[in-house]
Structure formats: C-alpha cells, structure tokens
Motif scaffolding. Structure first.
Motif, PDB file in Angstrom:
ATOM      1  N   PRO A 160       0.797  -1.231   0.000  1.00  0.00           N
ATOM      2  CA  PRO A 160       0.000   0.000   0.000  1.00  0.00           C
ATOM      3  C   PRO A 160       0.830   1.282   0.000  1.00  0.00           C
ATOM      4  O   PRO A 160       0.302   2.351  -0.351  1.00  0.00           O
ATOM      5  N   HIS A 161       2.106   1.201   0.367  1.00  0.00           N
ATOM      6  CA  HIS A 161       2.944   2.402   0.454  1.00  0.00           C
ATOM      7  C   HIS A 161       3.623   2.753  -0.871  1.00  0.00           C
ATOM      8  O   HIS A 161       4.323   3.770  -0.948  1.00  0.00           O
ATOM      9  N   ASN A 162       3.458   1.905  -1.894  1.00  0.00           N
ATOM     10  CA  ASN A 162       3.875   2.263  -3.255  1.00  0.00           C
ATOM     11  C   ASN A 162       5.371   2.565  -3.359  1.00  0.00           C
ATOM     12  O   ASN A 162       5.800   3.461  -4.098  1.00  0.00           O
ATOM     13  N   LEU A 163       6.199   1.792  -2.661  1.00  0.00           N
ATOM     14  CA  LEU A 163       7.637   2.061  -2.665  1.00  0.00           C
ATOM     15  C   LEU A 163       8.317   1.878  -4.025  1.00  0.00           C
ATOM     16  O   LEU A 163       9.296   2.579  -4.308  1.00  0.00           O
ATOM     17  N   PRO A 164       7.837   0.992  -4.909  1.00  0.00           N
ATOM     18  CA  PRO A 164       8.511   0.893  -6.216  1.00  0.00           C
ATOM     19  C   PRO A 164       8.477   2.201  -7.008  1.00  0.00           C
ATOM     20  O   PRO A 164       9.308   2.422  -7.877  1.00  0.00           O
ATOM     21  N   ARG A 165       7.510   3.068  -6.703  1.00  0.00           N
ATOM     22  CA  ARG A 165       7.377   4.318  -7.441  1.00  0.00           C
ATOM     23  C   ARG A 165       7.852   5.519  -6.619  1.00  0.00           C
ATOM     24  O   ARG A 165       7.592   6.675  -6.991  1.00  0.00           O
ATOM     25  N   ALA A 166       8.564   5.256  -5.535  1.00  0.00           N
ATOM     26  CA  ALA A 166       9.102   6.335  -4.710  1.00  0.00           C
ATOM     27  C   ALA A 166      10.440   6.804  -5.285  1.00  0.00           C
ATOM     28  O   ALA A 166      10.947   6.254  -6.266  1.00  0.00           O
ATOM     29  N   LYS A 167      10.999   7.846  -4.679  1.00  0.00           N
ATOM     30  CA  LYS A 167      12.336   8.301  -5.068  1.00  0.00           C
ATOM     31  C   LYS A 167      13.179   8.493  -3.814  1.00  0.00           C
ATOM     32  O   LYS A 167      12.662   8.638  -2.697  1.00  0.00           O
ATOM     33  N   VAL A 168      14.481   8.486  -4.004  1.00  0.00           N
ATOM     34  CA  VAL A 168      15.415   8.674  -2.899  1.00  0.00           C
ATOM     35  C   VAL A 168      15.528  10.173  -2.600  1.00  0.00           C
ATOM     36  O   VAL A 168      15.945  10.957  -3.458  1.00  0.00           O
ATOM     37  N   ALA A 169      15.163  10.549  -1.374  1.00  0.00           N
ATOM     38  CA  ALA A 169      15.310  11.945  -0.952  1.00  0.00           C
ATOM     39  C   ALA A 169      16.672  12.185  -0.320  1.00  0.00           C
ATOM     40  O   ALA A 169      17.241  13.271  -0.443  1.00  0.00           O
ATOM     41  N   ALA A 170      17.202  11.164   0.353  1.00  0.00           N
ATOM     42  CA  ALA A 170      18.505  11.295   1.013  1.00  0.00           C
ATOM     43  C   ALA A 170      19.047   9.910   1.305  1.00  0.00           C
ATOM     44  O   ALA A 170      18.285   8.942   1.452  1.00  0.00           O
ATOM     45  N   GLN A 171      20.370   9.821   1.376  1.00  0.00           N
ATOM     46  CA  GLN A 171      21.028   8.571   1.766  1.00  0.00           C
ATOM     47  C   GLN A 171      22.322   8.929   2.483  1.00  0.00           C
ATOM     48  O   GLN A 171      23.083   9.776   2.013  1.00  0.00           O
TER      49      GLN A 171
ATOM     50  N   ARG B 261      34.401  -2.868  12.512  1.00  0.00           N
ATOM     51  CA  ARG B 261      33.860  -1.744  11.737  1.00  0.00           C
ATOM     52  C   ARG B 261      32.667  -2.213  10.911  1.00  0.00           C
ATOM     53  O   ARG B 261      32.729  -3.273  10.275  1.00  0.00           O
ATOM     54  N   THR B 262      31.620  -1.391  10.908  1.00  0.00           N
ATOM     55  CA  THR B 262      30.380  -1.758  10.241  1.00  0.00           C
ATOM     56  C   THR B 262      29.802  -0.543   9.531  1.00  0.00           C
ATOM     57  O   THR B 262      29.730   0.544  10.109  1.00  0.00           O
ATOM     58  N   LEU B 263      29.383  -0.738   8.295  1.00  0.00           N
ATOM     59  CA  LEU B 263      28.721   0.317   7.542  1.00  0.00           C
ATOM     60  C   LEU B 263      27.218   0.252   7.777  1.00  0.00           C
ATOM     61  O   LEU B 263      26.595  -0.800   7.587  1.00  0.00           O
ATOM     62  N   VAL B 264      26.644   1.369   8.203  1.00  0.00           N
ATOM     63  CA  VAL B 264      25.190   1.497   8.333  1.00  0.00           C
ATOM     64  C   VAL B 264      24.724   2.504   7.288  1.00  0.00           C
ATOM     65  O   VAL B 264      25.096   3.678   7.342  1.00  0.00           O
ATOM     66  N   ARG B 265      23.945   2.038   6.341  1.00  0.00           N
ATOM     67  CA  ARG B 265      23.415   2.910   5.289  1.00  0.00           C
ATOM     68  C   ARG B 265      21.939   3.182   5.568  1.00  0.00           C
ATOM     69  O   ARG B 265      21.157   2.252   5.783  1.00  0.00           O
ATOM     70  N   THR B 266      21.567   4.453   5.552  1.00  0.00           N
ATOM     71  CA  THR B 266      20.187   4.869   5.796  1.00  0.00           C
ATOM     72  C   THR B 266      19.668   5.583   4.554  1.00  0.00           C
ATOM     73  O   THR B 266      20.312   6.502   4.051  1.00  0.00           O
ATOM     74  N   THR B 267      18.506   5.155   4.080  1.00  0.00           N
ATOM     75  CA  THR B 267      17.915   5.703   2.859  1.00  0.00           C
ATOM     76  C   THR B 267      16.507   6.177   3.152  1.00  0.00           C
ATOM     77  O   THR B 267      15.686   5.420   3.688  1.00  0.00           O
ATOM     78  N   TRP B 268      16.226   7.442   2.807  1.00  0.00           N
ATOM     79  CA  TRP B 268      14.898   8.020   2.981  1.00  0.00           C
ATOM     80  C   TRP B 268      14.197   8.065   1.626  1.00  0.00           C
ATOM     81  O   TRP B 268      14.739   8.619   0.652  1.00  0.00           O
TER      82      TRP B 268
END
Length: 442
Positions: A179-190, A341-348
C-alpha cells in the motif's frame, strides 16, 4: 565487597565456541573481536542468506546500477532493458578484473576497463576482441547472483542455492508494504555511517529499546515500549503506556477501516530468512518520525485519506530494518567491513513527485533518524571497546531484549548449519581419500 570476575575462558575454536553458547546471554568476546569470526560470518551468514541491498528507487531506469561489497565479494545490481533488477558478480570473465568501480551510476553496456570485454545489462558477453577461433561468447557471460524484489526492496543472495523460504517471506510481507507504493518512490537522502563496532553489536542494538532513554529525539515520536508487557512497564513509562493504549486502539480502527494489515508476524529465529513485521502507532501527532510527530512530507507516499497511520516496522535477519510511515520510508542496511567496523546505510524514500523545499524540508525529514544513528554509533563503539577487555564476561539479557536473543539464536543456528556442512564435506573427502588409497595399495 564485589565477587571477583570469573577468569576468561581459554581460547577455543569457533565450532567449540558456537556449541557452548549459553542461551539468554551475550556471546563470548571472540564472536565480536576476532578476524576468524569475521571471515566465518561472511562465509556462513552473509554469503548464504538473503541480504537487503537497496531500494528499487535507487535503480529507476534501465542501465542504472549499484555495486554492493560484502567481504571479498562485489556484486553489480542493475536494472535491465525489461526493467527487471538483475545481479552479477563484479568480476570480468576474461582475467578477473573488477569491472565497475563506482558505487553507483548508469551504463548502456557493462564494460570492463581493462581489456574492454563488454557485457549487456542481462550479463551476456557482447564483445571480446581478438579471441581464438572457436571462442564461444555464450560461455563467458557474467556470473549471476540471485536477485529478488519485494514491494520496492531489492534482495540478493550469493549462495548457489539460496534459502528456499524467501517466497514465504515475500508473500507475508508484501501485503503490508504494497500500500505504500515504494517501487514508485524516489530517494530523498542517503547517508553512510561507519560504526566502530562488530556488525552483530549494531544489529543487537537495533533489536532492543532497553537503551532508548539515550534517544530523546526519537522518543518524542516513537513509543519506547519495545517488548514490554503491561506488567513489565517501568513506573517512568506508565503515562507513556497509557497514551500508547489509546493511540493503539485508534490506530487499529483506522487500519481495519482502510484494509491495512497490522498484526505482528514474528519468525525471527525459526527460519533461514528470519523476519518480524508489524504496523503500530506513533506518539504525538502520530504521523511520522519528526520532532512533533507531524508528517515530514506533504505529498504522501500513496493515496491515503490520512497521514495518521503510525509506522510499519520490518526487521530482517541478518542485516536490515525498515520504518514506513504514510509520508516516507526509512531503510537501514548493515554491511560488515571488519571485525570492529560496520557500515550502516540509511535511505529516505518519498513520493516520486514530492519536491524538496516545497513538499518537504530535508533536515526535518532526516533529523530524528540521523541523530539517532549518531547516538547508536556511540553506544555500539562503547560496547566494542568493553568487549575487547580481558575482563569481559557474557552477561544476561533482560526480558525486554528477547529480540536480541532471537537474533543471536538465528545467528548461531546459521553458524552451526555451516560448520556441520563443512564437517560432512570433510568426512566425505576423507572417506574418498581412504578408498583411493586402498585401491592404490591393491
């Protein structure tokens, strides 16, 4: 006077440490600090599980790609000409050169910069100059990596035979996410944040809210009642719990009226693709992860009649968690870089037509989780330093840390399965060698 600490256990092989793991307690130090365990974690966990790699929104057009590095592996995930997401080992079939060296980009074809072997975005070899007569290009396509998309999320598996339960996972979580339609979303920040801690400490930290008093910004909008039963709620959180009860009743009525699934499904340590999903309310305005709980984005992700939908939370073993509100989604992925050491990637993600400065302010959108990430980086670095001390002895989990126990159970079961497979293969090889020797003697 305090009792003296027990003496640290003597050094042991990974198989022995795995077999003697004490349920309900943190792991012994080598699990978190040794290079041997780091290599084992890549081989037994990250190279054999379904790994969250990216949002489909990071690959909006054919030819768009990202590269994902997992230990010694490098993988290309690319949108092909039919708009499907495919994945390949980032290794040229000529003499093994790394092909794509940027983190992301767009290509017409995939061209190795060494000797210019050229591949289509479907992995087929299109051009290899000056080859001998009889050379068959069809035998030298890029080596494929398993890739699946679920409601806008891209998952990879490096194993020749990936865990077979992925279809069950996908069919369970897709109705929650769709229902949140993520395939048609865009990346605002990462953002990428390197935490100075073992990847398991990063994941354990995420799986509990015992430490959430250290996240005052998050606690403004997020009910810090993770894994508390009503009887276990401490006095300091009783008022919050009463507010949660009212918000939860309202949220359930809204979810049911809109046909949104919300019940918790928890299979964190009972299957190879361990997960947990649930829709639940947020505090204050109840709309989003902002300082006052109001929506950060005017243009909602989908045609919802209200922004007051709380959030959809999804946890996935071994490397991801997700929070999806009415107005935006936040995706977190974890990649081990070294034992410490660990990479944490955050995507909005926001609606594809949402415009920065008009529909949302970037600092408002990212503020709560960016701050929370920085705070968590401090916590896990402290844990790493403490575990590195000879004085460290595994301690007990509290009842509210049950999902930490679930994560560790899942992790240990993956190691056991891998080690048992290795032992079986070794025994088969020994028997074959014995039979060969007997035949030679005859």
């Amino acid at each position: 006077m305090n009792a003296p600490l027990p003496a640290p256990a003597p050094a042991a092989a990974p198989a022995d440490l795995v077999s003697r793991r004490v349920a309900g307690h943190s792991l012994e130090a080598p699990f978190y600090v040794s290079d041997e365990f780091f290599r084992l974690d890549i081989e037994a966990v990250f190279a054999r599980s379904w790994i969250f790699a990216a949002a489909e929104a990071e690959l909006p057009e054919p030819g768009d790609y990202i590269t994902v590095d997992i230990g010694p592996y490098s993988v290309i995930a690319v949108r092909d000409d039919d708009e499907n997401v495919r994945a390949f080992h980032n290794v040229c079939r000529h003499r093994g050169a790394r092909i794509l060296n940027d983190e992301r980009g767009s290509v017409g074809n995939i061209v190795c910069g060494y000797h210019h072997w050229t591949y289509g975005v479907d992995g087929t070899l299109l051009h290899a100059e000056s080859q001998a007569p009889g050379f068959d290009p069809s035998c030298f396509g890029l080596r494929a990596v398993h890739a699946r998309t679920v409601a806008g999320l891209v998952f990879l598996c490096l194993a020749p035979e990936p865990p077979a339960d992925f279809d069950e996972f996908a069919s369970t979580v897709e109705p929650y996410l769709a229902p949140h339609n993520l395939p048609r979303a865009k990346v605002a920040a990462q953002t990428d944040l390197v935490e100075h801690a073992n990847w398991k400490l990063t994941m354990e930290n995420n799986r509990e809210c015992y430490h959430c008093a250290g996240h005052p910004e998050l606690q403004r909008c997020y009910f810090p009642l993770y894994n508390f039963t009503e009887d276990e709620v401490p006095p300091a959180l009783r008022t919050t719990f009463a507010r949660f009860r009212r918000a939860d009743a309202e949220a359930r009525a809204t979810y049911e009226s809109l046909g949104l699934p919300y019940a918790a499904v928890e299979e964190l340590d009972t299957r190879p693709t361990g997960f947990r999903i649930e829709r639940e309310p947020l505090d204050m305005a109840g709309e989003s992860f902002t300082y006052d709980g109001t929506a950060a984005v005017k243009r909602l992700l989908a045609d919802f009649p209200t922004a007051r939908l709380g959030h959809l939370g999804l946890h996935l073993q071994p490397n991801a968690w997700f929070h999806v509100a009415a107005d935006h989604a936040v995706l977190f992925s974890v990649v081990p870089l070294a034992a410490d050491r660990t990479l944490v990637r955050t995507t909005w993600l926001v609606h594809a037509d949402a415009e920065e400065g008009t529909d949302y302010d970037l600092d408002t959108l990212t503020g709560v989780w960016a701050t929370t990430n920085e705070q968590d980086a401090v916590f896990v670095a402290r844990a790493q330093r403490g575990i590195g001390s000879p004085a460290y002895v595994p301690g007990p989990y509290s009842p509210t840390e049950s999902q930490v126990e679930d994560f560790v159970n899942w992790y240990v079961s993956r190691l056991k399965a891998h080690l048992e497979t290795d032992v079986t293969a070794e025994r088969k090889a020994e028997r074959k060698a014995d039979r060969t020797a007997e035949l030679e003697e005859r």
